[in-house]
Scaffold this active site. Sequence first.
Site, PDB file in Angstrom:
ATOM      1  N   THR A  43       0.821  -1.218   0.000  1.00 32.30           N
ATOM      2  CA  THR A  43       0.000   0.000   0.000  1.00 32.30           C
ATOM      3  C   THR A  43       0.854   1.267   0.000  1.00 32.30           C
ATOM      4  OG1 THR A  43      -1.680  -1.205   1.240  1.00 32.30           O
ATOM      5  CG2 THR A  43      -1.841   1.196   1.274  1.00 32.30           C
ATOM      6  N   GLU A  44       0.367   2.274  -0.738  1.00 29.60           N
ATOM      7  CA  GLU A  44       1.002   3.598  -0.740  1.00 29.60           C
ATOM      8  C   GLU A  44      -0.077   4.635  -0.463  1.00 29.60           C
ATOM      9  OE1 GLU A  44       3.255   4.222  -4.309  1.00 29.60           O
ATOM     10  OE2 GLU A  44       4.426   2.391  -4.004  1.00 29.60           O
ATOM     11  N   GLY A  60     -24.981  -5.171  27.681  1.00 34.67           N
ATOM     12  CA  GLY A  60     -25.631  -3.903  28.044  1.00 34.67           C
ATOM     13  C   GLY A  60     -24.588  -2.813  28.280  1.00 34.67           C
ATOM     14  N   THR A  94     -10.306  -4.521   1.083  1.00 31.66           N
ATOM     15  CA  THR A  94     -11.553  -4.234   1.808  1.00 31.66           C
ATOM     16  C   THR A  94     -12.599  -5.282   1.410  1.00 31.66           C
ATOM     17  OG1 THR A  94     -12.493  -2.859   0.059  1.00 31.66           O
ATOM     18  CG2 THR A  94     -11.075  -1.744   1.680  1.00 31.66           C
ATOM     19  N   GLU A 120      -5.907  -6.091   3.911  1.00 29.27           N
ATOM     20  CA  GLU A 120      -5.713  -7.188   2.925  1.00 29.27           C
ATOM     21  C   GLU A 120      -6.857  -7.216   1.908  1.00 29.27           C
ATOM     22  OE1 GLU A 120      -3.869 -10.810   3.959  1.00 29.27           O
ATOM     23  OE2 GLU A 120      -2.794  -9.884   5.629  1.00 29.27           O
TER      24      GLU A 120
END
Length: 397
Positions: free
Chosen positions: A127-128, A343, A369, A367
């Site tokens: 990724t970049e 709750g 979406t 990895e």
Amino acid sequence: MRDFEPLTEEQREIRELVRTVAFERIAARAAEIDRTAEFPWDVVELFRENDLFGIMFDEVYGGIGESSLMTLVTVEELSKVCATSGLIIAVQELGSLGIKLAGTEEQKRRFLPKLASGEWLAAYALTEPGSGSDSAAMRTTAVRDGDEYVLNGGKRFITNAGVASLYVVFAKTDPNAGHNGISAFVVEADAPGFEVGRIEPKMGIKGSTTGEVFFDDCRVPASNRLGEEGEGFRLAMRILDRSRPGIAAQGLGLAQGATDYALEYAKTRETMGKPIVQHQLIAGMLADMETKCEAARGLLYKVGQMIDAGETGPELTKLSAMAKLYCTDVAMEVTTDAVQVLGGYGYIQEYPVERMMRDAKITQIYEGTNQIQRLVIAREMVQPSVERRRNSTTVRE
Ligand SMILES: Cc1cc2nc3c(=O)[nH]c(=O)nc-3n(C[C@H](O)[C@H](O)[C@H](O)COP(=O)(O)OP(=O)(O)OC[C@H]3O[C@@H](n4cnc5c(N)ncnc54)[C@H](O)[C@@H]3O)c2cc1C
């Protein structure tokens, strides 16, 4: 009754060991790892001592030669109590797969034993800033200079940034060739020109580092290239086919851990004169949570068995995307429901389910979406990659 357990006797023993490590040693640390957001080196040491990194490596490279299925079971069991710890195993596999799939014998012998023992941690750098889902739009370049490549550019959101000793990095060796211009390299953390940038503060999996890495005339020996020039994009996708199930396992572990916790809580918390588990609306929620976990496990283990059987084709691409999609959507739904079962107590940090819900969110994002998983599944349904390859030379896997 017949036993439908897919694990052998020996594999069940390993699972027992992982469960013991998870519940007796890590569970009590999980809240603190989340609060301090510090990388848990003590957990890495625990994995080293118990040979958990070895599960995913062949004996010839220093591992214990276990299966992909067992790696998934390990990530699942650890993630039941601490998703950051489960991720350490999943990312060791993600960062090692490029070498396992495309490495020469020399590269395997050079790198895998250090990863199998856990002496080195690995990272996967695709990724970049401008290219996440559209990974082929990357801008990092690698230019050949004699016996070396010179890398320039940067990667973002890299898990294990700053703690990994080895990064599998994808860069353009031919910027004009689209997918076919990308190549893969092993970059060691002490390579000249390699630098780790900002580590990101984030919503969940807080003990895991997520950061930038930069290449400023970073010199890498040509002998560190994985596969041929131009084969990097295909390799990146082959890796994801085998690593996405690891994220599915992390999601499943979170979902099952949250279900187990919510069940125990519901047995003891009383309202209107009886334990809340006896209120049918709560019992129904718990039944749905357990059913989703079991269905997710069936799909995930099937993918593990496919990988172990040597399946490499479009069926693996599709099933792997399905497991990632389903297990991680289940993780988000089930952890959210677990908060509801508890709750108000579910919402406060004294109880683990709010952490599990925050940790679950990332499994739907990294990895690939879950929108991308749906695209992959639909694409394989409409026109399987075998057919696409026949008709075109430039398609994305
Ligand atoms: C904690 C964390 C750890 C990570 N670890 C790693 C790592 O180790 N190595 C690594 O390389 N990367 C890593 N990543 C990056 C991660 O894989 C990307 O963030 C992810 O793939 C999405 O890319 P993006 O953030 O650029 O989003 P974008 O691609 O900009 O997507 C934005 C939105 O648009 C949707 N979208 C995009 N394209 C399409 C389309 N064609 N059709 C429909 N919807 C679309 C996406 O689903 C998403 O909802 C990590 C990220 C995080 C947050």
